[in-house]
Design an enzyme around this catalytic site. Sequence first.
Site, PDB file in Angstrom:
ATOM      1  N   TYR A 440      -9.281 -43.216  20.662  1.00 56.87           N
ATOM      2  CA  TYR A 440      -9.885 -42.501  21.798  1.00 56.87           C
ATOM      3  C   TYR A 440     -11.323 -42.922  22.074  1.00 56.87           C
ATOM      4  O   TYR A 440     -11.862 -43.776  21.385  1.00 56.87           O
ATOM      5  CB  TYR A 440      -9.706 -40.990  21.700  1.00 56.87           C
ATOM      6  CG  TYR A 440     -10.302 -40.204  20.552  1.00 56.87           C
ATOM      7  CD1 TYR A 440     -11.229 -40.715  19.663  1.00 56.87           C
ATOM      8  CD2 TYR A 440      -9.905 -38.863  20.395  1.00 56.87           C
ATOM      9  CE1 TYR A 440     -11.745 -39.920  18.649  1.00 56.87           C
ATOM     10  CE2 TYR A 440     -10.419 -38.063  19.378  1.00 56.87           C
ATOM     11  CZ  TYR A 440     -11.345 -38.606  18.515  1.00 56.87           C
ATOM     12  OH  TYR A 440     -11.864 -37.833  17.522  1.00 56.87           O
ATOM     13  N   GLU A 441     -11.874 -42.397  23.155  1.00 60.50           N
ATOM     14  CA  GLU A 441     -13.209 -42.807  23.629  1.00 60.50           C
ATOM     15  C   GLU A 441     -13.279 -44.315  23.890  1.00 60.50           C
ATOM     16  O   GLU A 441     -14.316 -44.936  23.674  1.00 60.50           O
ATOM     17  CB  GLU A 441     -14.279 -42.426  22.594  1.00 60.50           C
ATOM     18  CG  GLU A 441     -14.518 -40.949  22.479  1.00 60.50           C
ATOM     19  CD  GLU A 441     -15.341 -40.389  23.626  1.00 60.50           C
ATOM     20  OE1 GLU A 441     -16.187 -41.109  24.153  1.00 60.50           O
ATOM     21  OE2 GLU A 441     -15.093 -39.226  23.990  1.00 60.50           O
ATOM     22  N   GLY A 442     -12.179 -44.894  24.374  1.00 59.15           N
ATOM     23  CA  GLY A 442     -12.077 -46.340  24.539  1.00 59.15           C
ATOM     24  C   GLY A 442     -11.547 -46.937  23.249  1.00 59.15           C
ATOM     25  O   GLY A 442     -12.197 -46.844  22.212  1.00 59.15           O
TER      26      GLY A 442
END
Lengths: 593, 593
Positions: A440-442
């Site tokens: 997550y978060e890229g």
Amino acid sequence: MPIYNAPLADMKFILNDVFNAEQFWQANENLAHIDAATAEAILEEMAKFSQNVTLPLNRTGDEEGATYNNGSVTTPAGFKEAFKQYAEGGWIGLGADAEWGGQEMPKMLTVLSDEMLFATNPSFMLYPLLSVGAGMALNSYASQEQKETYLPKIYSGEWSGTMCLTEPHAGTDLGIIKTKAERNEDGRYSITGTKIFITGGDHDLAENIIHLVLAKTPDAPAGSRGISLFIVPKFMVNADGSLGERNLVAPGSIEHKMGIKASATCVMNFDGAKGYLVGKENEGLAAMFVMMNYERLSMGIQGLGASEYAYQNAAQYATDRLQGRSASGVQSPSKPADSILVHGDVRRMLLNARANNEASRAFAVYVGQQLDITKFSTDPEAVKKANDRVALLTPIAKAYLTDTAFQATLDAQMVFGGHGYIREWGMEQCIRDLRIAQIYEGTNGVQSQDLIGRKTIKCGGEFIAEYIQEIRDFANDLDADLNFIKDATLDAATEVEAVTQYIIEAAQENINFPNAAAVDYLHAVGLLSFSYMFARIAKAAKAKDGEFYQNKVALALYFVQRILPELALRITKVKAGAEVIMNFSEDYFTHQS
Amino acid sequence: MPIYNAPLADMKFILNDVFNAEQFWQANENLAHIDAATAEAILEEMAKFSQNVTLPLNRTGDEEGATYNNGSVTTPAGFKEAFKQYAEGGWIGLGADAEWGGQEMPKMLTVLSDEMLFATNPSFMLYPLLSVGAGMALNSYASQEQKETYLPKIYSGEWSGTMCLTEPHAGTDLGIIKTKAERNEDGRYSITGTKIFITGGDHDLAENIIHLVLAKTPDAPAGSRGISLFIVPKFMVNADGSLGERNLVAPGSIEHKMGIKASATCVMNFDGAKGYLVGKENEGLAAMFVMMNYERLSMGIQGLGASEYAYQNAAQYATDRLQGRSASGVQSPSKPADSILVHGDVRRMLLNARANNEASRAFAVYVGQQLDITKFSTDPEAVKKANDRVALLTPIAKAYLTDTAFQATLDAQMVFGGHGYIREWGMEQCIRDLRIAQIYEGTNGVQSQDLIGRKTIKCGGEFIAEYIQEIRDFANDLDADLNFIKDATLDAATEVEAVTQYIIEAAQENINFPNAAAVDYLHAVGLLSFSYMFARIAKAAKAKDGEFYQNKVALALYFVQRILPELALRITKVKAGAEVIMNFSEDYFTHQS
């Protein structure tokens, strides 16, 4: 029952001895309210909270999970009380501005308190983390009135925050989101659409939830230049700050996930929900990116916390578990077998994790310090330099720290043998909970693209050149009795410098080269960064007497001999290029014949 | 909903083109009953069974899990019917002797049918796998009467089997087990003790369960030379083969695990249960080791199955998922974004998995062939040579195939981004289910110790020298148009040969050296083995026309350029030695200061 002892001695060593934090703080008028004693007191308080409050809720939270019923989400037993205690302790606003009720503590320090919470209960930690992220975006881009309305309540924990970005068809590529925002006559907007993967999208921890939502106005330009940011409260807020009617936003369901099961991951439906524009139309993505550097560093801290927790439990298990005998002869003749700590392979796994923890912690504090400079320094040149450094190192902090930490948790599980696969020992949950941090978060792949593209090729390698210069200056200054880490770090710097140049040139020849090389390049820069951290650790430790410090130098040697050699492999893989990857047809991948 | 298409084209290529299986079978009178057409028909049948029967039960089995109630275990819905169908299809006895109702199929073939079952439902697969293992031990060591009593019922699936080795305090180190076997006047034994981690220890799939139990007689020598093997049936067997009274063995509970949740992992309590000695007293461990080579290869197949399943799903997702644009310009202008297959980094992950699958499959068939030689060949010299080869390569088959497969499943999950973390896509279950394969049947660390110790240093490197000679002979024979794999394989052989010699010498200097170097050495031999497999694949493919075969050669090139370079790193780590690991005190690991 898994254990956790907050690594306070190591944390204090990093802050005080490696980074001379007090000196740094006291030299800056905006940080002069913090000294070493205050910092240590804060860490000791969080150690108690994490050991006594969040650790006991970790396994029960996983087993019970967040639950969805009839349009609302319930958190596992104990979470509500723990969140209340956390909020009342002032922890949500630890790093926030005093104007909004925060304690204005530097990031150098908050990364360490975050580590303890991530170590003991990552699911729990995500609730306040999202509030902090939302607060940060509002603090940078919202109007004064919006700040007054929302920030004090968010930092007090009465309300919480979310980030609503992802949609079913749009994750990494936010330019193609479909959520619509139509301007009403009263200046407010009607928000309609579906967002997925919304952490803390609904829960029972706070009275209200402030959603920050990316959406497109009807006449917005296509792509990422046409995205606006809106405040969409779960309950409307009256002029006096009291809660009004329910807004037209609700969770449709929650996801069933591999881990972080106590963290509610919601599908959020916006059915003409009332929203307030933050900043200007079409400039929403910039506001989101304000907090990205902070959030992405937080994911690295999630890795560090998990890796420390896994290490501690595996080291204890290895000490207690009697099995087999040492190759060099019986070590514990009075016992039926020796502890498995006599085996080099078990030690190898533990030392990999421990080296990772100590370098990661130093690196997190280092990046935290750079963020503090960007926020608190009054010297424009220093701010510019720190901004460049943060831009360069954020993908490393996010991806390299989570990649190495994930391997450390796997190794820790392996130390347990079959018991590591069983729920009660806690290792399998640790792995399941941590895995999301790489995604997550890229994703870590996307972080690598960011590093090699925007942060390296686009600026002609300027950011990395500045970083390498700092590393060289530091290493060259080391005494001869630290030649092992001095030489290793200087060599690594030269190799990374050369491969960076290679990449910049190869990218001109083959447009596909950077994408294929990105992950290996990120790991190369990560290895150099850890070598730099161990150089700093070794220097600080060498100046002191005692076993604690001698072991720091010994661990730096372990890093040089058994971890850093991976750098050569990463560089070889970078140079292998893209052709051998891109030559396959798209059909090849889904066809066997 | 996860997909699975049995990779029949690849399987046939490996059997027919790479290993000329029919020729090998027809040249051996004990295998002349099998030809290519029969083999293909068997694979096609298993493809249908795995796609239609076990795949649909994979997720439901994970969610429901095996359940324990009042002293007995229930398998998830559908497992009973599937097991019946599997048994009635003759699959349990596929590789067993015809005398006991088996089909006498070679291991070269059964590894491929096993792969499909492991790909689609590893939890299910473990039930018949344990029966086959128990049957194998009995076939080698039991009396004629015991064989007649148990083997036909086991291979028909009316009864099942277990292996009861591990105890709470004794896993890797079986010499310290405490389970007692006291001889009664009637020649039977009373078995008392607790065994843990017993796969299929209880379930509802078969009428009876035949436990093979390791225990110690009262006057047995200490350590592993004092272990005996016993048959302990769940229900006693009457003289006419019908079931008698319940024996004093029962499951006490089942474990709650990270994965393979539909496979019952039992704590088994033996309270003076009646047992029958297999073979002679104190020779039980040898009987267990008979099946170890087969079982450990099976764990490698579990890895291969999972990796193939993960690859197929990730490749399909990457093809369908539209996100972002290609670096080399828009590829699908009519769509809102390009498929993520345009990104080199996504392809890198997929190609790593695919290269791993194809090399692993070839290697499994290669080791299967060696096992077939040991069992079916009438040439004593060939049998001796194959026995040495199997001894050397079993730890590679178990540990290297599961290590590389686990990385492949992680990469496949990453291709899905956030969706990979969600249950419905199946990737997270695949990872959880596979992880145990690196741990059970001897952890991969223990496999590495076996390789570097017993299989290498103890015989002065003879086994690996023979293997390298075979590899060199094969590579030297390759045509010049395959120089890329020829040279790479010859270089790898030289490097592994040199590091083996280095290890043998270093072990004399430092008794702790091998333990610390073991895992890296195993990976070095694994990489050489995969290079050898790609040399065989490339040679077979080069002899044919068409894209299918050209892609095999291209994948070999990918392996050489982007995977094989890891060999140098492994060798560097081996040479880093043990001192930097062993120098830390035992206290260091659990102390922070």
